[in-house]
Design a protein around this motif. Structure first.
Motif, PDB file in Angstrom:
ATOM      1  N   ILE A 211      -2.086  -6.619   2.383  1.00  0.00           N
ATOM      2  CA  ILE A 211      -2.806  -5.461   2.020  1.00  0.00           C
ATOM      3  C   ILE A 211      -2.404  -3.668   2.150  1.00  0.00           C
ATOM      4  CG2 ILE A 211      -5.350  -4.108   1.641  1.00  0.00           C
ATOM      5  CD1 ILE A 211      -6.218  -7.479   1.911  1.00  0.00           C
TER       6      ILE A 211
ATOM      7  N   SER B 245       0.170  -2.691   3.561  1.00  0.00           N
ATOM      8  CA  SER B 245       2.088  -2.558   3.150  1.00  0.00           C
ATOM      9  C   SER B 245       2.248  -2.637   2.088  1.00  0.00           C
ATOM     10  CB  SER B 245       3.118  -3.386   4.329  1.00  0.00           C
ATOM     11  OG  SER B 245       2.076  -4.325   3.818  1.00  0.00           O
ATOM     12  N   GLU B 246       1.121  -3.163   0.999  1.00  0.00           N
ATOM     13  CA  GLU B 246       1.676  -3.318  -0.449  1.00  0.00           C
ATOM     14  C   GLU B 246       1.005  -2.225  -1.665  1.00  0.00           C
ATOM     15  OE1 GLU B 246       2.752  -7.588  -1.344  1.00  0.00           O
ATOM     16  OE2 GLU B 246       3.878  -7.046   0.400  1.00  0.00           O
ATOM     17  N   SER B 247       0.080  -1.690  -0.997  1.00  0.00           N
ATOM     18  CA  SER B 247      -0.864  -1.128  -1.706  1.00  0.00           C
ATOM     19  C   SER B 247      -0.611   0.453  -1.517  1.00  0.00           C
ATOM     20  CB  SER B 247      -2.757  -1.563  -1.141  1.00  0.00           C
ATOM     21  OG  SER B 247      -3.309  -0.286  -1.259  1.00  0.00           O
ATOM     22  N   ALA B 248      -0.624   0.927  -2.552  1.00  0.00           N
ATOM     23  CA  ALA B 248      -0.100   2.955  -1.940  1.00  0.00           C
ATOM     24  C   ALA B 248      -1.546   3.582  -1.812  1.00  0.00           C
ATOM     25  CB  ALA B 248      -0.046   3.808  -3.475  1.00  0.00           C
TER      26      ALA B 248
ATOM     27  N   ALA C 299      -3.334   2.410   1.181  1.00  0.00           N
ATOM     28  CA  ALA C 299      -3.369   1.797   2.439  1.00  0.00           C
ATOM     29  C   ALA C 299      -1.914   2.601   3.049  1.00  0.00           C
ATOM     30  CB  ALA C 299      -3.239   0.207   2.154  1.00  0.00           C
TER      31      ALA C 299
END
Lengths: 79, 79, 79, 79, 79, 79
Positions: free
Chosen positions: E46, E48-51, E53
């Motif tokens: 979550i 590292s792959e959500s803009a 976050a």
């Protein structure tokens, strides 16, 4: 904007009193935007029972505490 | 950006007047982005009746109050 | 990153001019990430007609105003 | 954490170069958490075409610009 | 709160090492609230792959970098 | 606001102790708004198992750490 006097100094005797002043400042920031006590009362459960709102409250207190702590020179000379 | 003069000094006599100036600064920050009073009026209920928006308002005031308080040397010499 | 010169000093004559510079800095922060004027134009209504976006705009201006105000020594010597 | 040298000084010649360094710092903050260029590339449209993301980008730049501006003593002696 | 020593100084040799310390501080802020490595591992995608976050991560790093940079007097005397 | 004394100084011996004080301040900010331990206990899983909440926690700690670090003159004279 208000006729009531609620803030005469940022100086407090202890860091804890300063932290509590920071809480007062945070609440006043809300109250200036929404002065109606009825509306505020209705919103109270949202503030105090949502994890996000409680964290945002702590966030605002942290910012105001920076101000109060700097004003008090971080209570460095307190004993 | 505007022809109206609304801010000539950050110096205030009391911390409370400084807090109220911080509120003015916060509102002006909105008004520069959306100068149309009709649109602002329409959005007003959202600002003042949502818990999140009221907290965000208090958050912005806290930041502006840091600036005003520093400008006034935290009113340390006030009596 | 850009060939255009848009910022040569943080010093302004008045606090109001400093506040307006803070608005410029906030907008530039957007423009560096999205330089395409067509996309920015399309997003404009979102910025200016949503209560949350207007508050976030005011929030960013408040942070940039801290910088500009400090740079100008809070215009304490202004008359 | 990285073997590449990308930051050797916070001092810049002009405020604009300082603002651009603030943008670099903001992007690096993302890159340390997600170093994979493929993932970053996939997320790029979200950053640059959403009003909220663009404002958050400007917000982070504003914070980093505070640091860079203070480091440079606000370029007060620049001419 | 923890028996492990992980932070003995805020002083770093270079701004880049200071930026990397700011990243460490940001991660530790998470770890104190959620010390369980299993839970943290599960949340990792979550972050590292959500803009959003990733931007929030960069935001926190920016705040911690302000602290580290001030501690190091902005590495002004570095060569 | 509370009869318990929990904060008598911002001075700590090491940066790590200062960071842990920043965590205490962040939690107290929550507790002043919601003093009921039952409600806090119910919200605990939200704080500690959501990526957003953990990042917000780290964010608040970062702000409070700025205050504690400044109070301690960044532990520059520590050995």
């Amino acid at each position: 904007m208000t006729t009531e006097t609620w803030l005469t100094t940022l100086i407090t005797e202890t860091p804890q009193a300063g932290f509590e002043l920071a809480i007062t400042l945070s609440r006043r920031g809300v109250k200036y935007t929404q002065p109606n006590p009825e509306v505020l009362k209705k919103l109270r459960p949202i503030y105090s029972e949502s994890a996000e709102a409680l964290m945002e409250a702590s966030h605002i207190v942290a910012i105001n505490f920076q101000t109060v702590a700097a004003a008090n020179n971080y209570w460095r000379d307190a004993k």
